[in-house]
Design an enzyme around this catalytic site. Structure first.
Site, PDB file in Angstrom:
ATOM      1  N   ARG A 179      -3.198   4.641  -2.117  1.00  0.00           N
ATOM      2  CA  ARG A 179      -3.055   3.291  -1.535  1.00  0.00           C
ATOM      3  C   ARG A 179      -2.812   2.214  -2.600  1.00  0.00           C
ATOM      4  O   ARG A 179      -2.045   1.284  -2.401  1.00  0.00           O
ATOM      5  CB  ARG A 179      -4.350   2.977  -0.779  1.00  0.00           C
ATOM      6  CG  ARG A 179      -4.537   1.533  -0.332  1.00  0.00           C
ATOM      7  CD  ARG A 179      -5.866   1.390   0.390  1.00  0.00           C
ATOM      8  NE  ARG A 179      -6.282   0.009   0.575  1.00  0.00           N
ATOM      9  CZ  ARG A 179      -6.074  -0.701   1.671  1.00  0.00           C
ATOM     10  NH1 ARG A 179      -5.434  -0.169   2.683  1.00  0.00           N
ATOM     11  NH2 ARG A 179      -6.490  -1.947   1.765  1.00  0.00           N
TER      12      ARG A 179
ATOM     13  N   ARG B 213      -6.074  -7.061  -2.371  1.00  0.00           N
ATOM     14  CA  ARG B 213      -7.383  -7.694  -2.643  1.00  0.00           C
ATOM     15  C   ARG B 213      -7.314  -8.420  -3.984  1.00  0.00           C
ATOM     16  O   ARG B 213      -8.327  -8.842  -4.512  1.00  0.00           O
ATOM     17  CB  ARG B 213      -8.502  -6.631  -2.738  1.00  0.00           C
ATOM     18  CG  ARG B 213      -8.660  -5.753  -1.522  1.00  0.00           C
ATOM     19  CD  ARG B 213      -9.228  -6.511  -0.315  1.00  0.00           C
ATOM     20  NE  ARG B 213      -9.412  -5.642   0.828  1.00  0.00           N
ATOM     21  CZ  ARG B 213      -8.448  -5.325   1.705  1.00  0.00           C
ATOM     22  NH1 ARG B 213      -7.237  -5.850   1.568  1.00  0.00           N
ATOM     23  NH2 ARG B 213      -8.699  -4.532   2.724  1.00  0.00           N
TER      24      ARG B 213
ATOM     25  N   GLU C 260       1.797   3.669   2.985  1.00  0.00           N
ATOM     26  CA  GLU C 260       2.308   3.093   4.235  1.00  0.00           C
ATOM     27  C   GLU C 260       3.837   3.119   4.212  1.00  0.00           C
ATOM     28  O   GLU C 260       4.509   2.099   4.130  1.00  0.00           O
ATOM     29  CB  GLU C 260       1.730   1.679   4.406  1.00  0.00           C
ATOM     30  CG  GLU C 260       0.202   1.708   4.507  1.00  0.00           C
ATOM     31  CD  GLU C 260      -0.489   0.355   4.357  1.00  0.00           C
ATOM     32  OE1 GLU C 260       0.202  -0.684   4.351  1.00  0.00           O
ATOM     33  OE2 GLU C 260      -1.731   0.341   4.240  1.00  0.00           O
TER      34      GLU C 260
ATOM     35  N   GLU D  84       1.097  -5.205  10.876  1.00  0.00           N
ATOM     36  CA  GLU D  84       0.732  -3.794  10.749  1.00  0.00           C
ATOM     37  C   GLU D  84       1.669  -3.034  11.681  1.00  0.00           C
ATOM     38  O   GLU D  84       1.561  -3.132  12.909  1.00  0.00           O
ATOM     39  CB  GLU D  84      -0.725  -3.554  11.169  1.00  0.00           C
ATOM     40  CG  GLU D  84      -1.761  -4.279  10.327  1.00  0.00           C
ATOM     41  CD  GLU D  84      -2.059  -3.597   8.998  1.00  0.00           C
ATOM     42  OE1 GLU D  84      -1.522  -2.505   8.740  1.00  0.00           O
ATOM     43  OE2 GLU D  84      -2.828  -4.171   8.213  1.00  0.00           O
TER      44      GLU D  84
ATOM     45  N   HIS E  49       0.855  -1.193   0.000  1.00  0.00           N
ATOM     46  CA  HIS E  49       0.000   0.000   0.000  1.00  0.00           C
ATOM     47  C   HIS E  49       0.886   1.236   0.000  1.00  0.00           C
ATOM     48  O   HIS E  49       1.709   1.430   0.903  1.00  0.00           O
ATOM     49  CB  HIS E  49      -0.941  -0.028   1.211  1.00  0.00           C
ATOM     50  CG  HIS E  49      -1.986  -1.099   1.097  1.00  0.00           C
ATOM     51  ND1 HIS E  49      -2.397  -1.870   2.148  1.00  0.00           N
ATOM     52  CD2 HIS E  49      -2.692  -1.526  -0.006  1.00  0.00           C
ATOM     53  CE1 HIS E  49      -3.329  -2.722   1.710  1.00  0.00           C
ATOM     54  NE2 HIS E  49      -3.512  -2.534   0.415  1.00  0.00           N
TER      55      HIS E  49
ATOM     56  N   TYR F 244     -11.074  -6.941  10.189  1.00  0.00           N
ATOM     57  CA  TYR F 244     -12.270  -7.061   9.342  1.00  0.00           C
ATOM     58  C   TYR F 244     -11.971  -8.140   8.317  1.00  0.00           C
ATOM     59  O   TYR F 244     -10.802  -8.476   8.086  1.00  0.00           O
ATOM     60  CB  TYR F 244     -12.556  -5.734   8.624  1.00  0.00           C
ATOM     61  CG  TYR F 244     -11.297  -5.063   8.091  1.00  0.00           C
ATOM     62  CD1 TYR F 244     -10.694  -5.497   6.912  1.00  0.00           C
ATOM     63  CD2 TYR F 244     -10.680  -4.035   8.801  1.00  0.00           C
ATOM     64  CE1 TYR F 244      -9.520  -4.909   6.449  1.00  0.00           C
ATOM     65  CE2 TYR F 244      -9.500  -3.444   8.341  1.00  0.00           C
ATOM     66  CZ  TYR F 244      -8.935  -3.888   7.163  1.00  0.00           C
ATOM     67  OH  TYR F 244      -7.763  -3.317   6.710  1.00  0.00           O
TER      68      TYR F 244
ATOM     69  N   HIS G  54       2.810  -4.013   6.577  1.00  0.00           N
ATOM     70  CA  HIS G  54       1.853  -2.940   6.282  1.00  0.00           C
ATOM     71  C   HIS G  54       1.878  -1.949   7.445  1.00  0.00           C
ATOM     72  O   HIS G  54       2.613  -2.116   8.405  1.00  0.00           O
ATOM     73  CB  HIS G  54       0.443  -3.523   6.143  1.00  0.00           C
ATOM     74  CG  HIS G  54       0.202  -4.277   4.875  1.00  0.00           C
ATOM     75  ND1 HIS G  54      -0.607  -3.801   3.881  1.00  0.00           N
ATOM     76  CD2 HIS G  54       0.668  -5.476   4.443  1.00  0.00           C
ATOM     77  CE1 HIS G  54      -0.650  -4.672   2.883  1.00  0.00           C
ATOM     78  NE2 HIS G  54       0.121  -5.707   3.192  1.00  0.00           N
TER      79      HIS G  54
HETATM   80  O1  0X9 Z   1      -6.670  -4.321   4.591  1.00  0.00           O
HETATM   81  C1  0X9 Z   1      -5.512  -4.672   4.363  1.00  0.00           C
HETATM   82  O2  0X9 Z   1      -5.109  -4.969   3.244  1.00  0.00           O
HETATM   83  C2  0X9 Z   1      -4.516  -4.761   5.536  1.00  0.00           C
HETATM   84  N1  0X9 Z   1      -4.629  -3.600   6.364  1.00  0.00           N
HETATM   85  S1  0X9 Z   1      -4.155  -2.144   5.816  1.00  0.00           S
HETATM   86  O3  0X9 Z   1      -4.593  -1.150   6.775  1.00  0.00           O
HETATM   87  N2  0X9 Z   1      -2.570  -2.084   5.763  1.00  0.00           N
HETATM   88  O4  0X9 Z   1      -4.701  -1.934   4.505  1.00  0.00           O
HETATM   89  C3  0X9 Z   1      -4.808  -6.005   6.356  1.00  0.00           C
HETATM   90  C4  0X9 Z   1      -4.757  -7.286   5.562  1.00  0.00           C
HETATM   91  C5  0X9 Z   1      -4.956  -8.514   6.405  1.00  0.00           C
HETATM   92  N3  0X9 Z   1      -4.987  -9.718   5.601  1.00  0.00           N
HETATM   93  C6  0X9 Z   1      -6.086 -10.162   4.979  1.00  0.00           C
HETATM   94  N4  0X9 Z   1      -7.250  -9.669   5.179  1.00  0.00           N
HETATM   95  N5  0X9 Z   1      -5.934 -11.197   4.183  1.00  0.00           N
HETATM   96 ZN    ZN Z   2      -1.578  -1.951   3.988  1.00  0.00          ZN
END
Ligand code: 0X9
Ligand code: ZN
Length: 458
Positions: A241, A259, A190, A382, A187, A360, A311
Site C-alpha cells: 500500500r 497520511r 489499488e 473510492e 496506494h 473513519y 482510490h
Molecule cells: O484511508 C485512506 O487513505 C482512503 N481510503 S483507502 O481505502 N483507499 O485507503 C480514504 C481517505 C479519505 N480522506 C481522508 N481521510 N482525508
Molecule cells: Zn487508497
C-alpha cells in the site's frame, strides 16, 4: 514428520514470506478474504479486538456497526477464527477462497510492454499495466499532441523513478483558465485507480467528442503518485500500500502517502509506527512523492479549483474533512457537487458524504490538504467494487468502471468553468476555518441536480 511439526513449519513459512521485504515474492497461498457481518456495534468491536490475535488485516473499515468488514485471514487463523465467530453468532462469507490464486489469475492479465507493434502505444483498459506502459503512453501523447499535451516531471520518487504530471489544455494561454487536478496511484495495490486516471487522459486527448470538456478548463493529471509502490505491488507484494522509503529507525519500509500531507498531520487514524499500513512518516511531506506533488499544486493553487484523488475500493465519493468529523463552512456546496457527479454513475452506485463520518477519521490526507490551501472543491473517490473482489478487481471490470466514471467529469468541468471564472494571479489564501456542527443536507432532485447553486469558487 509429525503433524504438529508440519503445522509449526507451515506457519513459520507463511510468516516469513509475508515479512519478506527484499526481492522475494510474497505469497498469499491459503490466505482468504472474509466478509464478516457484525450484528451490532458490540460485534464489530469484538472483531476489531481480536484482529491482532489472529493476525487479521482489515481491507476496509466502516463506521456503521452493521456494515460488513472485509478481512484478510491467514491460513493458520482460519479454523480458530471460524470457531470464535460461531461462538458469537457472527456470520461471514468467504469472498476470496485463496488470495494467491486470485493474484495469479490477475497476473495473466497484466500487460507490460509486450507490444503489438502496430499499436501507437501499449495501453488498453482491458488489462492492468506496468508503470513503463503508463509512462510510455504519457510520453507518446506529449510527443504526438504537443499543442494539447504537456508532460512535466515534477520530481523523482524515493527509488528514482520520475514523477509525471500531464497537463491537457487547448488554450492558447494555458494556465489562465480554471483547472481540475486528478491523481491516482496513491496506494500501490489499488490498481483500478491508475487505470481510470489513464483512461481519463486518453478520452480527453484522443476523443474529439469530448472536446467540450477542454473548452473552458485545463486538466492536470498524475496517474501514478506512488510509482515505487505500484511497481512493488506488481513484482513482489500484490498487497503493498505504502511508498518504498527506508526508515532510519526500523526495518519496515514505506509511508502511507495519504497520511503524509501537511494538514492536521499526525492526528487521528495516522499511525506513528513504521510497520503499520497507515504509517504517517517521520514528518509531514517526508516522502519525495508527496512533497513534489504538493509543491506543484501549491504553485498552481490559484488556478486549480477542483482536486480529485482516485482510490479504491468501496464506491464512495468522500467530502472533506477526513481528519475528523468536521465540516468546512462550504460543505453543503461541496456535497451538492459530489452528489451531482455521482448521479451520473449508472452501473456502480456510490455513497456520498463526509469522509470521517462515512468511513473513519484519517489525518494527513491529500484531500484535506488541498482544501486547506484554498482549493474549494476537493474529493476522494473510492472506485469499485464494494468488496466482492476488493483490490483484486478483475481486469474485465476496468473498462466498465472507466466508462461509468467518465461522465461525472462533465459535471465537474461545467461547475469549474461556470463558477470559477478566469484565474486571477493572486495566490489563494489557506482556508482553515471550520465548523463542527453538521450542516443542513442539500436538497437533490431525483436526477441529482441541486436546487440551490452557489456559484463561486472562493
Ligand atoms: O484511508 C485512506 O487513505 C482512503 N481510503 S483507502 O481505502 N483507499 O485507503 C480514504 C481517505 C479519505 N480522506 C481522508 N481521510 N482525508
Ligand atoms: Zn487508497
Amino acid at each position: 514428520m509429525s503433524l504438529l511439526f508440519a503445522i509449526v513449519l507451515s506457519c513459520v513459512f507463511v510468516t516469513s514470506q509475508i515479512a519478506a521485504e527484499g526481492s522475494e515474492v510474497v505469497s498469499y497461498a491459503g490466505f482468504q478474504v472474509w466478509k464478516i457481518k457484525p450484528n451490532s456495534e458490540e460485534d464489530r468491536q469484538f472483531v476489531l479486538n481480536i484482529k491482532d490475535t489472529y493476525e487479521l488485516e482489515l481491507w476496509n473499515e466502516r463506521k456503521t456497526a452493521r456494515d460488513p468488514l472485509d478481512v484478510l485471514v491467514p491460513p493458520q487463523s482460519q479454523t480458530k477464527l471460524k470457531l470464535r465467530l460461531a461462538e458469537h453468532k457472527i456470520f461471514y462469507d468467504v469472498v476470496i477462497s485463496d488470495l494467491q490464486t486470485a493474484i495469479d489469475k490477475q497476473k495473466i492479465n497484466v500487460n507490460s510492454n509486450t507490444s503489438n507493434s502496430k499499436a501507437a502505444y501499449n495501453m488498453d483498459w482491458i488489462t492492468y499495466h506496468r508503470l513503463i506502459d503508463i509512462y510510455n503512453f504519457m510520453i507518446y501523447l506529449n510527443t504526438t499532441y504537443p499543442k494539447l499535451v504537456q508532460l512535466t516531471k515534477i520530481g523523482t520518487s524515493y527509488e528514482n523513478r520520475p514523477l509525471y504530471v500531464l497537463r491537457i489544455s487547448n488554450s492558447s494561454l494555458p494556465g489562465t483558465r480554471p483547472a481540475i487536478w486528478i491523481d491516482g496511484g496513491f496506494h500501490a495495490r489499488e490498481w483500478i485507480s491508475p487505470a481510470v486516471a489513464t483512461y481519463i487522459i486518453q478520452q480527453l486527448v484522443e476523443v474529439p467528442a469530448n472536446a467540450n470538456l477542454l473548452s473552458n478548463v485545463d486538466w492536470y493529471i498524475m496517474p501514478v503518485v506512488n510509482p515505487d509502490g505500484y511497481e512493488y505491488s506488481h513484482t513482489t507484494d500484490r498487497m503493498w500500500r505504502k511508498t518504498r522509503s527506508v526508515s532510519s529507525t526500523s526495518s519496515c519500509r514505506g509511508v502511507d502517502p495519504n497520511r503524509n500531507f501537511g494538514y492536521k498531520w499526525g492526528g487521528l487514524g495516522a499511525s506513528p509506527s513504521t510497520c503499520d499500513e497507515t504509517y504517517r512518516g517521520p514528518k509531514a511531506f517526508s516522502e519525495p512523492e508527496t512533497l513534489a506533488m504538493s509543491n506543484f499544486i501549491t504553485g498552481k493553487s490559484s488556478q486549480i479549483k477542483l482536486y480529485l484523488t482516485l482510490h479504491s475500493y468501496g464506491q464512495y465519493a468522500l467530502v472533506p474533512y477526513g481528519y475528523d468529523v468536521v465540516y468546512p463552512p462550504d460543505y453543503n456546496e461541496m456535497l451538492a457537487l459530489a452528489n451531482d457527479a455521482a448521479s451520473k454513475f449508472v452501473k456502480y452506485k456510490y455513497t456520498v458524504g463526509n469522509s470521517a463520518a462515512l468511513l473513519y477519521a484519517a489525518s494527513g490526507g491529500s484531500d484535506d490538504w488541498a482544501k486547506s490551501i484554498g482549493i474549494k472543491y476537493s474529493y476522494t473517490f473510492e472506485l469499485p467494487d464494494r468488496g466482492t473482489y476488493g483490490f483484486m478487481l478483475p481486469s474485465s471490470e476496468i473498462l466498465p468502471v472507466c466508462k461509468d466514471f467518465f461522465p461525472a467529469l462533465n459535471v465537474f468541468a461545467t461547475k469549474v468553468a461556470t463558477c470559477c471564472g478566469a484565474v486571477t494571479t493572486t495566490t489563494a489564501k489557506p482556508q482553515v476555518t471550520t465548523t463542527t456542527t453538521k450542516p443542513q443536507p442539500t436538497t437533490t432532485t431525483s436526477k441529482g441536480t441541486t436546487t440551490k447553486c452557489s456559484c463561486a469558487c472562493g
